[in-house]
Scaffold this motif. Structure first.
Motif, PDB file in Angstrom:
ATOM      1  N   GLU A  67       9.482  -2.127  -2.528  1.00 35.82           N
ATOM      2  CA  GLU A  67       9.769  -3.444  -3.097  1.00 35.82           C
ATOM      3  C   GLU A  67      11.226  -3.839  -2.885  1.00 35.82           C
ATOM      4  N   ASP A  82       6.462   1.092  -5.119  1.00 34.68           N
ATOM      5  CA  ASP A  82       7.148   0.306  -6.143  1.00 34.68           C
ATOM      6  C   ASP A  82       7.954   1.323  -6.957  1.00 34.68           C
ATOM      7  N   ASP A  85       7.593   0.167 -11.591  1.00 39.15           N
ATOM      8  CA  ASP A  85       6.693  -0.931 -11.921  1.00 39.15           C
ATOM      9  C   ASP A  85       6.728  -1.082 -13.435  1.00 39.15           C
ATOM     10  N   ASP A 210       2.616  -3.278  -6.015  1.00 35.16           N
ATOM     11  CA  ASP A 210       2.327  -3.159  -7.458  1.00 35.16           C
ATOM     12  C   ASP A 210       1.046  -2.358  -7.704  1.00 35.16           C
TER      13      ASP A 210
HETATM   14 CA    CA Z   1       5.808  -4.097  -9.641  1.00 35.79          CA
END
Ligand code: CA
Ligand code: IPD
Ligand code: CA
Length: 255
Positions: A67, A82, A85, A210
């Protein structure tokens, strides 16, 4: 070298220790905004850098998509990461945030690991082999009545400008169920479906990083993973994961 689940767990747990150290020292944590209402902390950056270094040293054959740092060149076989998260929960000292790491080979998810350091819960799955929480096999709930169900969702404030902002869908579903939850980490929400702690989860307008690991974990634990029309697959724009038994009761409420 094929990926070892043991090595993957070691790497992800080490990443968790980096995040946890910062979580225990929140007053000194540097928090900035990528855009209005979208936070990033030095922990997100440090965890992603650690995972990128470790995973590409152990498994140089795969690309990396995180990310915070974006994608490396190889896009067909890659780690999808990620680093944290649930960053907003993290910055508030809440426990529901997780590190999410998936391996995608030729556009198919084959491994997933989601680690919630503040809970010390480690979830993982291997395609076709099952899903585990802290080393024990897990499976979805057996609830078959939507009226008795516990359902999780998410509302992304940064996407509040969307015409469909999930509020009407939430109201429709809340009227038909007993329990609703908003934990703040889509990766972990999917693991809760996998572990039978909630009977379903949906969210819209997410990114693959995600949900990649959590969706595989849910599927391997027996969940139905579909879009809001019930088409099977992993759809970050419209993900619906259920225990399978309440899918038909939920679908009419989704659109
Ligand atoms: Ca996330
Ligand atoms: C967020 C979490 C949250 C979801 C948001 C995501 P982040 O991820 O998954 O549960 O509602 O839409 O962006 O920003 O904490 O990595
Ligand atoms: Ca994140």
């Amino acid at each position: 070298m094929p990926v070892s689940l043991v090595v993957l767990e070691q790497i992800v747990r080490e990443a968790g220790a980096i995040a946890l150290a910062q979580f225990k020292n929140l007053k000194n944590l540097q928090i900035t905004q990528k855009s209005p209402r979208d936070f990033v902390t030095e922990a997100d950056i440090a965890v992603e850098q650690f995972l990128k270094d470790k995973l590409s040293t152990h498994y140089p054959q795969f690309g990396f998509w995180g990310e915070e740092s974006g994608q490396t060149a190889d896009q067909l076989s890659r780690w999808v990461v990620d680093p944290i998260d649930g960053t907003h929960s993290f910055t508030k000292g809440q426990y529901f945030w997780a590190i999410s790491v998936a391996l995608e080979i030729n556009q198919e998810l084959v491994l997933g690991a989601v680690y919630a350091p503040a809970l010390d819960d480690y979830y993982c799955a291997k395609k076709g082999k099952g899903a585990w929480k802290n080393g024990q096999p897990i499976s979805v709930s057996t609830e078959n009545d939507l009226g008795n169900a516990m359902i999780a969702t998410g509302f992304a404030c940064i996407r509040a400008y969307l015409k469909d902002n999930n509020l009407q869908r939430f109201c429709r579903i809340a009227e038909k169920t007993t329990g609703q939850r908003r934990f703040g980490s889509a990766a972990l929400d999917l693991c809760l479906v996998a572990d039978g702690q909630v009977d379903a989860f949906w969210e819209q307008s997410l990114n693959l990083y995600d949900i990649a690991a959590g969706a595989l974990i849910a599927k391997e634990a027996g969940a139905s993973v579909t879009d809001f029309d019930g088409n099977p697959g992993i759809f970050p724009e419209h993900i619906l994961a259920t225990n399978g038994k309440i899918l038909d009761q939920l679908l009419p409420l989704m659109n």
